[in-house]
Design an enzyme around this catalytic site. Structure first.
Site, short mmCIF file in Angstrom:
data_model
loop_
_atom_site.label_atom_id
_atom_site.label_comp_id
_atom_site.label_asym_id
_atom_site.label_seq_id
_atom_site.Cartn_x
_atom_site.Cartn_y
_atom_site.Cartn_z
N LYS A 17 0.83 -1.22 0.00
CA LYS A 17 0.00 0.00 0.00
C LYS A 17 0.85 1.26 0.00
CE LYS A 17 -2.46 -0.12 3.75
NZ LYS A 17 -2.16 -1.36 4.41
N ARG A 93 -9.78 2.54 8.89
CA ARG A 93 -9.39 1.17 9.25
C ARG A 93 -10.49 0.47 10.01
NH1 ARG A 93 -3.57 1.91 9.20
NH2 ARG A 93 -2.41 0.03 9.63
N ARG A 130 11.00 -6.07 5.30
CA ARG A 130 10.75 -4.65 5.01
C ARG A 130 11.73 -3.73 5.77
NH1 ARG A 130 4.79 -2.10 5.50
NH2 ARG A 130 4.94 -2.45 7.74
N ARG A 162 11.14 -1.27 10.85
CA ARG A 162 10.14 -0.58 11.66
C ARG A 162 10.00 -1.26 13.02
NH1 ARG A 162 4.73 0.77 8.24
NH2 ARG A 162 3.82 0.00 10.16
N ARG A 173 -1.26 -7.30 14.04
CA ARG A 173 -1.82 -6.36 13.05
C ARG A 173 -2.58 -7.10 11.96
NH1 ARG A 173 3.57 -4.42 12.02
NH2 ARG A 173 2.95 -3.17 10.26
P1 AMP Z 1 0.55 1.73 9.01
O1 AMP Z 1 1.83 2.43 8.67
O2 AMP Z 1 -0.62 2.18 8.19
O3 AMP Z 1 0.70 0.22 9.05
O4 AMP Z 1 0.19 2.17 10.52
C1 AMP Z 1 1.07 1.88 11.59
C2 AMP Z 1 0.30 1.87 12.91
O5 AMP Z 1 -0.29 3.16 13.15
C3 AMP Z 1 -0.86 0.89 12.98
O6 AMP Z 1 -0.44 -0.43 13.30
C4 AMP Z 1 -1.71 1.53 14.08
O7 AMP Z 1 -1.13 1.30 15.36
C5 AMP Z 1 -1.57 3.02 13.78
N1 AMP Z 1 -2.61 3.51 12.83
C6 AMP Z 1 -2.40 3.99 11.57
N2 AMP Z 1 -3.56 4.34 10.99
C7 AMP Z 1 -4.53 4.07 11.89
C8 AMP Z 1 -5.96 4.20 11.89
N3 AMP Z 1 -6.63 4.67 10.81
N4 AMP Z 1 -6.63 3.82 13.01
C9 AMP Z 1 -6.00 3.35 14.09
N5 AMP Z 1 -4.66 3.19 14.17
C10 AMP Z 1 -3.92 3.55 13.08
#
Ligand code: AMP
Length: 224
Positions: A17, A93, A130, A162, A173
């Site tokens: 993504k 989400r 990653r 990360r 996740r």
């Molecule tokens: P990502 O980079 O999109 O995988 O986001 C990393 C982390 O940020 C996720 O595992 C959540 O802990 C938090 N996060 C990002 N976007 C959201 C969202 N829309 N709602 C809740 N938590 C979020």
């Protein structure tokens, strides 16, 4: 100039993504709004909010809906998104966030929702390899590292794994994705906005499929 677009990209962690949102945002010249990047920025600044967000993120938990809705409402209120559109990456989400997006952005807040489909076994493999620039967020991998090996090709920042790409947090996740985010595909399918795009293949091939999906959704009379 290519007309702007309002897109939501759904897909498991590791489906590509982030990489594809950067590319498609560049293609349509619209802002790429990644809630994960916004949160990682806050963590880096070590603000009180950032420190709290870090706890959720390192566990692999979602932050509360009201917090995330506030962040996105603020970002979508700026002029750049109102004139050209946006690519939303990581938001919504949950169904509550999707419902709030309708309130924030109006009755028809999006042109298309793309579900970038990559099987769970493959994303597990990708996530373990990653790597990401801790300064600008550019994605790399063990297989495709930056030219220098350790620093980002774009900004020179350090390229690291990360903090939430540990095996436990990854599994958490991915489980949360199935329970909390997967229902969004039904939500958007019912609205007639959803298209599934195969995310397996080279980044260029996947981008081509994404652009084809957007273009076919723009053709008059096309029903999704
Ligand atoms: P990502 O980079 O999109 O995988 O986001 C990393 C982390 O940020 C996720 O595992 C959540 O802990 C938090 N996060 C990002 N976007 C959201 C969202 N829309 N709602 C809740 N938590 C979020």
């Amino acid at each position: 100039m290519i007309p702007g677009v309002r897109l939501i990209m759904l897909g498991r962690q590791g489906a590509g993504k982030g990489t594809q949102c950067v590319r498609i945002a560049r293609h349509y010249v619209v802002p790429h709004i990644s809630t994960g990047d916004i949160l990682r920025g806050a963590v880096k600044e070590a603000s009180p909010f950032g420190l709290k967000a870090k706890e959720f993120m390192e566990r692999g938990d979602l932050l509360p809906d009201d917090v995330m809705i506030g962040i996105v409402a603020e970002r979508l209120g700026r002029d750049d998104t109102r004139t050209r559109g946006y690519v939303l990456d990581g938001f919504p989400r949950t169904v509550a966030q999707a419902e709030a997006l309708i309130e924030i952005a109006g009755r028809k807040p999006i042109d298309l929702v793309i579900d970038l489909e990559v099987p769970r076994e493959l994303v597990l493999e990708r996530l373990a390899g990653r790597r990401v620039c801790e300064t600008c967020g550019t994605n790399y991998s063990v297989a495709v590292p930056p030219a220098s090996g350790e620093t980002c090709d774009i900004c020179g920042g350090l390229v690291v794994q990360r903090a939430d790409d540990t095996e436990d947090a990854i599994n958490r996740r991915l489980d949360l994705y199935e329970t909390q985010t997967r229902p969004l595909t039904d939500f958007y399918r019912e609205l007639g906005d959803l298209v599934t795009v195969d995310g397996v293949g080279s980044p260029d091939m996947v981008l081509e499929r994404l652009v084809a999906a957007v273009e076919s959704s723009r053709r008059p009379g096309v029903r999704r």
